[in-house]
Design a protein around this motif. Structure first.
Motif, PDB file in Angstrom:
ATOM      1  N   ILE A  53       0.819  -1.079  -0.030  1.00  0.00           N
ATOM      2  CA  ILE A  53       0.033   0.200  -0.444  1.00  0.00           C
ATOM      3  C   ILE A  53       0.856   1.366   0.263  1.00  0.00           C
ATOM      4  O   ILE A  53       0.317   1.746  -0.421  1.00  0.00           O
ATOM      5  N   LYS A  54       1.897   1.128   0.645  1.00  0.00           N
ATOM      6  CA  LYS A  54       3.134   1.812  -0.168  1.00  0.00           C
ATOM      7  C   LYS A  54       2.993   2.631  -0.902  1.00  0.00           C
ATOM      8  O   LYS A  54       3.750   3.739  -0.787  1.00  0.00           O
ATOM      9  N   VAL A  55       4.088   1.613  -1.550  1.00  0.00           N
ATOM     10  CA  VAL A  55       4.152   2.237  -3.052  1.00  0.00           C
ATOM     11  C   VAL A  55       3.114   2.651  -3.526  1.00  0.00           C
ATOM     12  O   VAL A  55       3.555   3.132  -4.090  1.00  0.00           O
ATOM     13  N   LEU A  56       2.306   2.207  -3.945  1.00  0.00           N
ATOM     14  CA  LEU A  56       0.529   2.375  -4.522  1.00  0.00           C
ATOM     15  C   LEU A  56       0.667   4.007  -3.630  1.00  0.00           C
ATOM     16  O   LEU A  56       0.607   4.812  -4.448  1.00  0.00           O
ATOM     17  N   LEU A  57       0.361   4.153  -2.910  1.00  0.00           N
ATOM     18  CA  LEU A  57       0.624   5.248  -1.835  1.00  0.00           C
ATOM     19  C   LEU A  57       1.486   6.657  -2.853  1.00  0.00           C
ATOM     20  O   LEU A  57       0.898   7.723  -2.938  1.00  0.00           O
ATOM     21  N   ASN A  58       2.826   6.157  -2.793  1.00  0.00           N
ATOM     22  CA  ASN A  58       3.732   7.017  -3.543  1.00  0.00           C
ATOM     23  C   ASN A  58       4.068   7.257  -4.844  1.00  0.00           C
ATOM     24  O   ASN A  58       3.726   8.160  -4.813  1.00  0.00           O
ATOM     25  N   ALA A  59       3.092   6.508  -5.646  1.00  0.00           N
ATOM     26  CA  ALA A  59       3.085   6.571  -6.769  1.00  0.00           C
ATOM     27  C   ALA A  59       1.725   7.369  -6.996  1.00  0.00           C
ATOM     28  O   ALA A  59       2.086   8.085  -8.358  1.00  0.00           O
ATOM     29  N   THR A  60       1.265   7.086  -6.175  1.00  0.00           N
ATOM     30  CA  THR A  60      -0.340   8.075  -6.740  1.00  0.00           C
ATOM     31  C   THR A  60       0.456   9.606  -6.287  1.00  0.00           C
ATOM     32  O   THR A  60      -0.311  10.237  -7.025  1.00  0.00           O
ATOM     33  N   PHE A  86       0.117  12.075  -9.493  1.00  0.00           N
ATOM     34  CA  PHE A  86      -0.920  13.242  -9.243  1.00  0.00           C
ATOM     35  C   PHE A  86      -1.234  13.776  -8.573  1.00  0.00           C
ATOM     36  O   PHE A  86      -2.171  15.096  -8.517  1.00  0.00           O
ATOM     37  N   GLY A  87       0.206  14.534  -7.685  1.00  0.00           N
ATOM     38  CA  GLY A  87      -0.123  15.101  -7.002  1.00  0.00           C
ATOM     39  C   GLY A  87      -0.635  15.223  -6.095  1.00  0.00           C
ATOM     40  O   GLY A  87      -1.450  16.242  -5.269  1.00  0.00           O
ATOM     41  N   PHE A  88      -1.227  14.056  -5.706  1.00  0.00           N
ATOM     42  CA  PHE A  88      -2.609  14.091  -4.434  1.00  0.00           C
ATOM     43  C   PHE A  88      -2.294  13.073  -3.200  1.00  0.00           C
ATOM     44  O   PHE A  88      -1.695  11.359  -3.968  1.00  0.00           O
ATOM     45  N   ARG A  89      -1.935  13.062  -2.568  1.00  0.00           N
ATOM     46  CA  ARG A  89      -1.834  11.867  -1.484  1.00  0.00           C
ATOM     47  C   ARG A  89      -2.978  11.565  -0.113  1.00  0.00           C
ATOM     48  O   ARG A  89      -3.054  12.387   0.219  1.00  0.00           O
ATOM     49  N   PRO A  90      -3.047  10.458  -0.496  1.00  0.00           N
ATOM     50  CA  PRO A  90      -5.067  10.250  -0.354  1.00  0.00           C
ATOM     51  C   PRO A  90      -4.581   9.103   1.125  1.00  0.00           C
ATOM     52  O   PRO A  90      -3.440   8.997   1.447  1.00  0.00           O
ATOM     53  N   THR A  91      -5.613   9.076   1.916  1.00  0.00           N
ATOM     54  CA  THR A  91      -5.208   8.134   2.550  1.00  0.00           C
ATOM     55  C   THR A  91      -4.758   6.658   2.716  1.00  0.00           C
ATOM     56  O   THR A  91      -5.106   6.008   1.477  1.00  0.00           O
ATOM     57  N   TYR A  92      -3.886   6.180   3.876  1.00  0.00           N
ATOM     58  CA  TYR A  92      -3.867   4.682   3.885  1.00  0.00           C
ATOM     59  C   TYR A  92      -5.366   3.796   3.313  1.00  0.00           C
ATOM     60  O   TYR A  92      -5.148   2.811   2.820  1.00  0.00           O
ATOM     61  N   ARG A  93      -6.418   3.733   3.897  1.00  0.00           N
ATOM     62  CA  ARG A  93      -7.307   3.225   4.199  1.00  0.00           C
ATOM     63  C   ARG A  93      -8.007   3.345   2.413  1.00  0.00           C
ATOM     64  O   ARG A  93      -8.265   1.811   1.778  1.00  0.00           O
ATOM     65  N   ARG A  94      -7.905   5.095   1.924  1.00  0.00           N
ATOM     66  CA  ARG A  94      -8.892   4.849   0.730  1.00  0.00           C
ATOM     67  C   ARG A  94      -8.023   3.768  -0.061  1.00  0.00           C
ATOM     68  O   ARG A  94      -8.424   3.309  -1.168  1.00  0.00           O
ATOM     69  N   VAL A  95      -6.408   3.799   0.246  1.00  0.00           N
ATOM     70  CA  VAL A  95      -5.708   2.882  -1.396  1.00  0.00           C
ATOM     71  C   VAL A  95      -5.947   1.934  -1.066  1.00  0.00           C
ATOM     72  O   VAL A  95      -5.859   1.279  -2.154  1.00  0.00           O
ATOM     73  N   TRP A  96      -5.900   1.066   0.288  1.00  0.00           N
ATOM     74  CA  TRP A  96      -5.734  -0.346   0.604  1.00  0.00           C
ATOM     75  C   TRP A  96      -7.257  -0.334   0.404  1.00  0.00           C
ATOM     76  O   TRP A  96      -7.494  -1.594  -0.720  1.00  0.00           O
ATOM     77  N   LEU A  97      -8.400   0.203   0.593  1.00  0.00           N
ATOM     78  CA  LEU A  97      -9.642  -0.124  -0.726  1.00  0.00           C
ATOM     79  C   LEU A  97      -9.827   0.141  -2.222  1.00  0.00           C
ATOM     80  O   LEU A  97     -10.316  -0.459  -2.889  1.00  0.00           O
ATOM     81  N   VAL A  98      -9.078   0.525  -2.476  1.00  0.00           N
ATOM     82  CA  VAL A  98      -9.038   0.692  -3.693  1.00  0.00           C
ATOM     83  C   VAL A  98      -8.222   0.060  -4.665  1.00  0.00           C
ATOM     84  O   VAL A  98      -8.368  -1.071  -5.991  1.00  0.00           O
ATOM     85  N   LYS A  99      -6.933  -0.643  -3.702  1.00  0.00           N
ATOM     86  CA  LYS A  99      -6.496  -1.646  -4.437  1.00  0.00           C
ATOM     87  C   LYS A  99      -7.338  -3.029  -4.499  1.00  0.00           C
ATOM     88  O   LYS A  99      -7.337  -3.683  -5.432  1.00  0.00           O
TER      89      LYS A  99
END
Length: 503
Positions: A10-17, A21-34
């Motif tokens: 999730i951390k890798v996906l979060l940093n890539a986002t 996109f210049g937008f840093r979502p929450t850890y939980r939101r990235v987990w749900l999207v994954k």
């Protein structure tokens, strides 16, 4: 990114986002999207459970002899039994090539469990074998809801029945109470002399480190465990005792035959740990992130690729005229190149009993004297009986007597046997549209296994304290690691706790 590698954290996906996109979502939101991305690529999480019964029928039609044992539990609505639906409970599966190859592998099996990372919780249990070329090979799997005596008994009973019926096997595992209860059951078939148990030294050392801090103490324990002779074991154990006698007292609670190499009677073949981490990294990478049916399908595809790749490697080695595995050849070459001098004395007319006096290449320093028996394939250094191929002292005796060393190598290292491991391959799976129809109840996931819908997902990494914990172990301060107080009242804090500023 998920399509390329479902194991991306999730951390890798979060940093890539954030980067793209210049937008840093929450850890939980990235987990749900994954989880949504996995569902789009590999199928819906809930519907995946209902695909399992059809997959069982399809894979059994693809490869006759496939073993798949699916267990479900009843669904009750308002106190009434719903016969049209059933909760997924557990699944054991293995394939004919995995069953066939085990008789050509080393007579040991590693067992361990690893948690699933998807929408629903659970544990993947794996049994791992190893061929004579040091290749790891998963031979059986189970999807269960956790780890306890009942679930391990389910896995081990089917493993014994379908994959490992041989007598005298060694089982390497951690010290989990569920495994202990399953292996010690009178009707399980895992008691000596049918089977023997050994502990993974990595888990033992991790438990040891919970009580005794410091890398040096842990290193001494591991060195003692790896010692091939009683003399070498006591050398390291005495150093450990000089550091702290309590460390030796802790280790003495565990039977030596379970965690030391010099007491295992050669059953480990030099293997001191389970191979679950290497297996997950090299063969099952990413499967723990998939929906349940996609996970099961992935084991079929990954093993098919493994058999083809390793089979080609073994075939290429056989084309060179070699008789033994590449791993053994490298070990023998290293033993032959050792820069030592040997003075050999023969003690019988059959050239099978020797003493070997070892010195440095200059002859200025003695490295000890060893008794070698080619007849019983033993040496005082312990290497010969631990690895089941000649040590440098045995090789020197063979050269002195003008004997070839090949007869003194265990047959598992022969290249013909390694090739036999991968001789039986997998067949292409029958397309899902041609799978036999399934007319049983709809299989659905147990809602109690659903991960929390709110907040950050709870970590499910297997902790080392899942093993047998010492109930008498005193609680220690998190700052100075001394017993008798907590971090808040630690003397090392001094007045620091009163200097904290206000926001």
């Amino acid at each position: 990114m998920v399509r390329a590698d479902a194991s991306d954290s999730i951390k890798v996906l979060l940093n890539a986002t954030a980067t793209h996109f210049g937008f840093r979502p929450t850890y939980r939101r990235v987990w749900l999207v994954k989880q949504k991305a996995i569902a789009l690529i590999y199928g819906d999480w809930d519907e995946s459970y209902n695909e399992l019964p059809r997959w069982v029928l399809g894979v059994q039609l693809t490869m006759a002899g496939t073993v798949a044992v699916l267990r479900t539990s009843p669904v009750r609505v308002g106190g009434q039994l719903d016969e049209s639906r059933a909760y997924f409970h557990r699944l054991f599966w293995t394939f004919p090539p995995c069953i066939e190859v085990f008789c050509h592998c080393k007579p040991l099996v590693s067992i361990d469990g690893t948690h699933l990372y998807g929408k629903y919780g659970g544990t993947l249990l794996v049994a791992i074998a190893q061929d004579g070329n040091s290749n790891i090979l998963p031979v059986a799997f189970a999807l269960v809801e956790g780890e306890n005596a009942e679930l391990w008994s389910f896995f081990l009973s089917h493993l014994r029945e379908h994959v490992t019926p041989q007598s005298g096997l060694l089982v390497i595992s951690d010290r989990h109470n569920g495994i202990k209860a399953a292996l010690e059951a009178s009707d399980g078939g895992w008691l000596p002399p049918s089977a023997y148990r050994a502990f993974c030294i990595r888990h033992v050392a991790a438990n040891f480190a919970l009580t005794f801090k410091g890398k040096d103490a842990r290193r001494l324990l591991v060195n003692a465990a790896y010692a091939k002779t009683e003399v070498e074991f006591h050398y390291w154990f005495d150093i450990l005792r000089s550091e702290d006698p309590a460390m030796c007292d802790w280790a003495n609670w565990i039977e030596y035959s379970l965690w030391t190499q010099h007491c295992d009677e050669g059953r480990r073949f030099g293997h001191m740990t389970t191979n679950i981490s290497e297996c997950v990294k090299s063969i099952l990478k990413g499967v723990r992130n998939l929906s349940v049916c996609s996970l099961v399908k992935a084991t079929y595809g990954r093993l098919a690729e493994l058999f083809v790749r390793k089979g080609r490697e073994a075939e290429a080695q056989m084309g060179t005229g070699q008789q033994f595995s590449q791993h053994l050849v490298k070990c023998i070459e290293a033993n032959l190149k050792t820069a030592r001098c040997f003075t050999i004395t023969v003690y019988d007319r059959d050239n099978s009993e020797f003493t070997v006096a070892e010195t440095t290449s200059t002859g200025s320093f003695s490295l000890g004297s060893y008794r070698v028996s080619l007849a019983s394939q033993t040496c005082d250094c312990g290497y010969f009986q631990a690895f089941h191929f000649p040590c440098p002292h045995a090789l020197a005796c063979c050269a002195y007597s003008r004997l070839t060393w090949e007869p003194y190598v265990h047959q598992v290292y022969r290249l013909s046997l390694v090739f036999s491991v991968y001789r039986m391959g997998f067949t292409p799976p029958i397309p899902e549209g041609f799978w036999p129809p399934y007319d049983g109840p709809t299989v659905i996931p147990d809602p109690n296994k659903r991960r929390a819908r709110e907040g950050r997902p709870r970590s499910t990494r297997i902790q080392t304290n899942m093993d047998e914990a010492d109930p008498n172990r005193p609680k220690r301060c998190g700052l100075c690691r001394q017993p008798g107080h907590t971090r808040r009242s630690c003397p090392q804090l001094g007045g620091a706790k009163h200097t904290r500023g206000h926001d």
